[in-house]
Design a protein around this motif. Sequence first.
Motif, PDB file in Angstrom:
ATOM      1  N   LYS A   1       0.834  -1.201   0.000  1.00  0.00           N
ATOM      2  CA  LYS A   1       0.000   0.000   0.000  1.00  0.00           C
ATOM      3  C   LYS A   1       0.865   1.246   0.000  1.00  0.00           C
ATOM      4  O   LYS A   1       1.864   1.338   0.730  1.00  0.00           O
ATOM      5  N   LEU A   2       0.482   2.220  -0.806  1.00  0.00           N
ATOM      6  CA  LEU A   2       1.218   3.477  -0.861  1.00  0.00           C
ATOM      7  C   LEU A   2       0.885   4.350   0.342  1.00  0.00           C
ATOM      8  O   LEU A   2      -0.240   4.334   0.848  1.00  0.00           O
ATOM      9  N   THR A   3       1.873   5.120   0.800  1.00  0.00           N
ATOM     10  CA  THR A   3       1.605   6.122   1.830  1.00  0.00           C
ATOM     11  C   THR A   3       0.813   7.269   1.200  1.00  0.00           C
ATOM     12  O   THR A   3       0.689   7.361  -0.038  1.00  0.00           O
ATOM     13  N   ASP A   4       0.283   8.147   2.017  1.00  0.00           N
ATOM     14  CA  ASP A   4      -0.473   9.293   1.493  1.00  0.00           C
ATOM     15  C   ASP A   4       0.394  10.132   0.558  1.00  0.00           C
ATOM     16  O   ASP A   4      -0.066  10.585  -0.503  1.00  0.00           O
ATOM     17  N   ALA A   5       1.647  10.333   0.942  1.00  0.00           N
ATOM     18  CA  ALA A   5       2.550  11.142   0.117  1.00  0.00           C
ATOM     19  C   ALA A   5       2.856  10.431  -1.200  1.00  0.00           C
ATOM     20  O   ALA A   5       2.899  11.065  -2.267  1.00  0.00           O
ATOM     21  N   GLU A   6       3.063   9.120  -1.131  1.00  0.00           N
ATOM     22  CA  GLU A   6       3.335   8.347  -2.344  1.00  0.00           C
ATOM     23  C   GLU A   6       2.121   8.333  -3.274  1.00  0.00           C
ATOM     24  O   GLU A   6       2.258   8.448  -4.497  1.00  0.00           O
ATOM     25  N   PHE A   7       0.940   8.215  -2.694  1.00  0.00           N
ATOM     26  CA  PHE A   7      -0.267   8.198  -3.515  1.00  0.00           C
ATOM     27  C   PHE A   7      -0.481   9.559  -4.181  1.00  0.00           C
ATOM     28  O   PHE A   7      -0.913   9.642  -5.331  1.00  0.00           O
ATOM     29  N   ALA A   8      -0.167  10.626  -3.450  1.00  0.00           N
ATOM     30  CA  ALA A   8      -0.286  11.970  -4.029  1.00  0.00           C
ATOM     31  C   ALA A   8       0.637  12.111  -5.234  1.00  0.00           C
ATOM     32  O   ALA A   8       0.266  12.706  -6.256  1.00  0.00           O
ATOM     33  N   GLU A   9       1.835  11.548  -5.140  1.00  0.00           N
ATOM     34  CA  GLU A   9       2.754  11.591  -6.268  1.00  0.00           C
ATOM     35  C   GLU A   9       2.263  10.717  -7.415  1.00  0.00           C
ATOM     36  O   GLU A   9       2.343  11.104  -8.583  1.00  0.00           O
ATOM     37  N   MET A  10       1.731   9.539  -7.078  1.00  0.00           N
ATOM     38  CA  MET A  10       1.205   8.653  -8.116  1.00  0.00           C
ATOM     39  C   MET A  10       0.077   9.333  -8.893  1.00  0.00           C
ATOM     40  O   MET A  10      -0.013   9.206 -10.121  1.00  0.00           O
ATOM     41  N   LYS A  11      -0.772  10.064  -8.198  1.00  0.00           N
ATOM     42  CA  LYS A  11      -1.897  10.737  -8.857  1.00  0.00           C
ATOM     43  C   LYS A  11      -1.425  11.818  -9.824  1.00  0.00           C
ATOM     44  O   LYS A  11      -2.173  12.217 -10.724  1.00  0.00           O
ATOM     45  N   MET A  12      -0.196  12.278  -9.661  1.00  0.00           N
ATOM     46  CA  MET A  12       0.328  13.299 -10.558  1.00  0.00           C
ATOM     47  C   MET A  12       0.579  12.762 -11.959  1.00  0.00           C
ATOM     48  O   MET A  12       0.783  13.531 -12.894  1.00  0.00           O
ATOM     49  N   HIS A  13       0.533  11.435 -12.135  1.00  0.00           N
ATOM     50  CA  HIS A  13       0.855  10.878 -13.455  1.00  0.00           C
ATOM     51  C   HIS A  13      -0.107  11.358 -14.526  1.00  0.00           C
ATOM     52  O   HIS A  13       0.256  11.439 -15.699  1.00  0.00           O
ATOM     53  N   ALA A  14      -1.346  11.695 -14.138  1.00  0.00           N
ATOM     54  CA  ALA A  14      -2.305  12.197 -15.131  1.00  0.00           C
ATOM     55  C   ALA A  14      -1.842  13.541 -15.690  1.00  0.00           C
ATOM     56  O   ALA A  14      -1.845  13.759 -16.904  1.00  0.00           O
ATOM     57  N   ALA A  15      -1.426  14.428 -14.802  1.00  0.00           N
ATOM     58  CA  ALA A  15      -0.923  15.734 -15.254  1.00  0.00           C
ATOM     59  C   ALA A  15       0.385  15.565 -16.024  1.00  0.00           C
ATOM     60  O   ALA A  15       0.620  16.258 -17.027  1.00  0.00           O
ATOM     61  N   TYR A  16       1.238  14.641 -15.567  1.00  0.00           N
ATOM     62  CA  TYR A  16       2.485  14.384 -16.290  1.00  0.00           C
ATOM     63  C   TYR A  16       2.196  13.878 -17.707  1.00  0.00           C
ATOM     64  O   TYR A  16       2.900  14.232 -18.658  1.00  0.00           O
ATOM     65  N   SER A  17       1.172  13.049 -17.850  1.00  0.00           N
ATOM     66  CA  SER A  17       0.825  12.531 -19.180  1.00  0.00           C
ATOM     67  C   SER A  17       0.415  13.658 -20.115  1.00  0.00           C
ATOM     68  O   SER A  17       0.775  13.667 -21.301  1.00  0.00           O
ATOM     69  N   VAL A  18      -0.345  14.625 -19.592  1.00  0.00           N
ATOM     70  CA  VAL A  18      -0.745  15.768 -20.415  1.00  0.00           C
ATOM     71  C   VAL A  18       0.480  16.574 -20.833  1.00  0.00           C
ATOM     72  O   VAL A  18       0.571  17.049 -21.975  1.00  0.00           O
ATOM     73  N   GLU A  19       1.447  16.736 -19.932  1.00  0.00           N
ATOM     74  CA  GLU A  19       2.687  17.441 -20.279  1.00  0.00           C
ATOM     75  C   GLU A  19       3.398  16.746 -21.436  1.00  0.00           C
ATOM     76  O   GLU A  19       3.888  17.397 -22.364  1.00  0.00           O
ATOM     77  N   VAL A  20       3.439  15.410 -21.376  1.00  0.00           N
ATOM     78  CA  VAL A  20       4.078  14.642 -22.446  1.00  0.00           C
ATOM     79  C   VAL A  20       3.373  14.888 -23.778  1.00  0.00           C
ATOM     80  O   VAL A  20       4.021  15.108 -24.808  1.00  0.00           O
ATOM     81  N   LEU A  21       2.044  14.886 -23.748  1.00  0.00           N
ATOM     82  CA  LEU A  21       1.280  15.095 -24.980  1.00  0.00           C
ATOM     83  C   LEU A  21       1.477  16.507 -25.511  1.00  0.00           C
ATOM     84  O   LEU A  21       1.621  16.715 -26.717  1.00  0.00           O
ATOM     85  N   ASP A  22       1.462  17.496 -24.621  1.00  0.00           N
ATOM     86  CA  ASP A  22       1.619  18.879 -25.058  1.00  0.00           C
ATOM     87  C   ASP A  22       2.989  19.113 -25.681  1.00  0.00           C
ATOM     88  O   ASP A  22       3.136  19.875 -26.647  1.00  0.00           O
ATOM     89  N   GLN A  23       4.005  18.476 -25.136  1.00  0.00           N
ATOM     90  CA  GLN A  23       5.353  18.637 -25.685  1.00  0.00           C
ATOM     91  C   GLN A  23       5.476  17.993 -27.061  1.00  0.00           C
ATOM     92  O   GLN A  23       6.283  18.415 -27.881  1.00  0.00           O
ATOM     93  N   ALA A  24       4.662  16.967 -27.313  1.00  0.00           N
ATOM     94  CA  ALA A  24       4.689  16.302 -28.624  1.00  0.00           C
ATOM     95  C   ALA A  24       4.121  17.203 -29.705  1.00  0.00           C
ATOM     96  O   ALA A  24       4.548  17.180 -30.857  1.00  0.00           O
ATOM     97  N   GLY A  25       3.108  18.003 -29.354  1.00  0.00           N
ATOM     98  CA  GLY A  25       2.469  18.892 -30.317  1.00  0.00           C
ATOM     99  C   GLY A  25       1.497  18.170 -31.228  1.00  0.00           C
ATOM    100  O   GLY A  25       1.647  16.973 -31.501  1.00  0.00           O
ATOM    101  N   GLY A  26       0.469  18.894 -31.671  1.00  0.00           N
ATOM    102  CA  GLY A  26      -0.492  18.341 -32.618  1.00  0.00           C
ATOM    103  C   GLY A  26      -1.447  17.321 -32.030  1.00  0.00           C
ATOM    104  O   GLY A  26      -2.113  16.598 -32.775  1.00  0.00           O
ATOM    105  N   ILE A  27      -1.531  17.225 -30.712  1.00  0.00           N
ATOM    106  CA  ILE A  27      -2.402  16.251 -30.055  1.00  0.00           C
ATOM    107  C   ILE A  27      -3.786  16.868 -29.855  1.00  0.00           C
ATOM    108  O   ILE A  27      -3.912  18.020 -29.431  1.00  0.00           O
ATOM    109  N   THR A  28      -4.814  16.098 -30.143  1.00  0.00           N
ATOM    110  CA  THR A  28      -6.178  16.624 -30.064  1.00  0.00           C
ATOM    111  C   THR A  28      -6.639  16.775 -28.621  1.00  0.00           C
ATOM    112  O   THR A  28      -6.081  16.183 -27.694  1.00  0.00           O
ATOM    113  N   GLU A  29      -7.699  17.569 -28.452  1.00  0.00           N
ATOM    114  CA  GLU A  29      -8.265  17.785 -27.122  1.00  0.00           C
ATOM    115  C   GLU A  29      -8.825  16.484 -26.553  1.00  0.00           C
ATOM    116  O   GLU A  29      -8.742  16.238 -25.349  1.00  0.00           O
TER     117      GLU A  29
END
Length: 428
Positions: free
Chosen positions: A230-258
């Motif tokens: 089981k993840l600690t609260d702090a670890e889970f908070a970091e894990m949840k950031m993967h959604a925002a990180y994924s958007v960053e990856v897509l934005d850096q690629a360019g040309g990605i649809t909404e």
Amino acid sequence: MLKKIRIEELTIGMVVEKMDRSWLEHPFLTGRKKITSQDHIERLREYNIIDLYINTDMGLDIVNDPDDPPSAGKTPAPRIEFVPEPPPVSTGPFAGLPRNLSAPLEEPVPFEREIEAAKVVHKEAHAVVSDVLHDVRLGRNIEGGRTEAVVGNMVDSIFRNMDALSSLGRIKGYDEYTFVHSVNVCVLSLTLGRHLGLDREEMLGLGVGGLLHDAGKMKVPPEILNKPGKLTDAEFAEMKMHAAYSVEVLDQAGGITEEARMVALQHHERFLGTGYPGGLKGEEIHRCAQIAAIADVYDAITSNRVYHTGMAPHEGVRKIYEWGKRDFNPVFLQRFIQCLGIYPAGTTVELDSGEIGVVTSVNHEKVLRPHVLLLYRKAGVHLPAPLEVDLDEPLSPGSAKFRRTVARPVDPANFGIDIDLYLPKAAP
């Protein structure tokens, strides 16, 4: 001018401006839609649309209206008989789910013909995701064009035959979970999108989002990403950031649809507002993200990992149906189960005849009546050779009773059945 009409009066050339329901309950991205094919009308009928509003300034008007005499050149709207939703399953864990589909999708290419092309596309998708995750891990920008190209091939395969590509995701191993999961979520999302009647453009965005929805996990520390406990609260908070990180990856690629961006950002949102990162509810969640959320959870709970043995396919369907009462769009979830079937491909079943076999394909029109490859005449008694049977076969010509029916799912290990031997294989 807006005019309220019945679905029976809708015809090609009209522009639908709005419907008397939310966008979650009709098949188009927005309320306005120009009707350019009979398929558009059939999709509205599939959603049981009865009343709608057309914009007569932008498209054709109805004829034979007493307040608006017909104009020259107008074609009378064809009369279309309304087909009600079929009766639901009455008992068991899926009570309330319609047992049949009222409007089956056309499959222009037979499964046997499409499966070879699907294997090639499936292999391409694995290669792309593997490279994408490797690049993200090293801090490089991803090749958005390459991703879109392979998703385009996947969409084309799904449109030719909905089952061929999806059948290749049934076998789940322990290795490289993240990229295998990404491909499976993409395929399952596209299958559901096709079932819901999305057009090709929206399917492309949905597919790219599904393929890259977890790319941001490569920015999460590996000791958190791969932690078996089981993840600690702090670890889970970091894990949840993967959604925002994924958007960053897509934005850096360019040309990605909404659509793709919203899948990456919102695939952990839940219909009653219990998800993250925004705690969004209902229509606040992009519908492509609602589709991907179902695919994401189903594949996760039916996949094997080093520290977790996945559920059997039928158990995954039962569990996601149970959770769906609070987590998912109920219309989308219903359609998802009709895509997979109550007994998905790979489920080992015992029939009321005592015979035992493996479900090889789903009957989308009748979810309780899949195709089964029989292996045992009864427990412990092998058939001389495997026998393919259709559970929709009647007891006798014209009979309302069936020759065989699923009695219960069983554990393949109890009968020494290796389901990998009886399902399509991905290209080597």
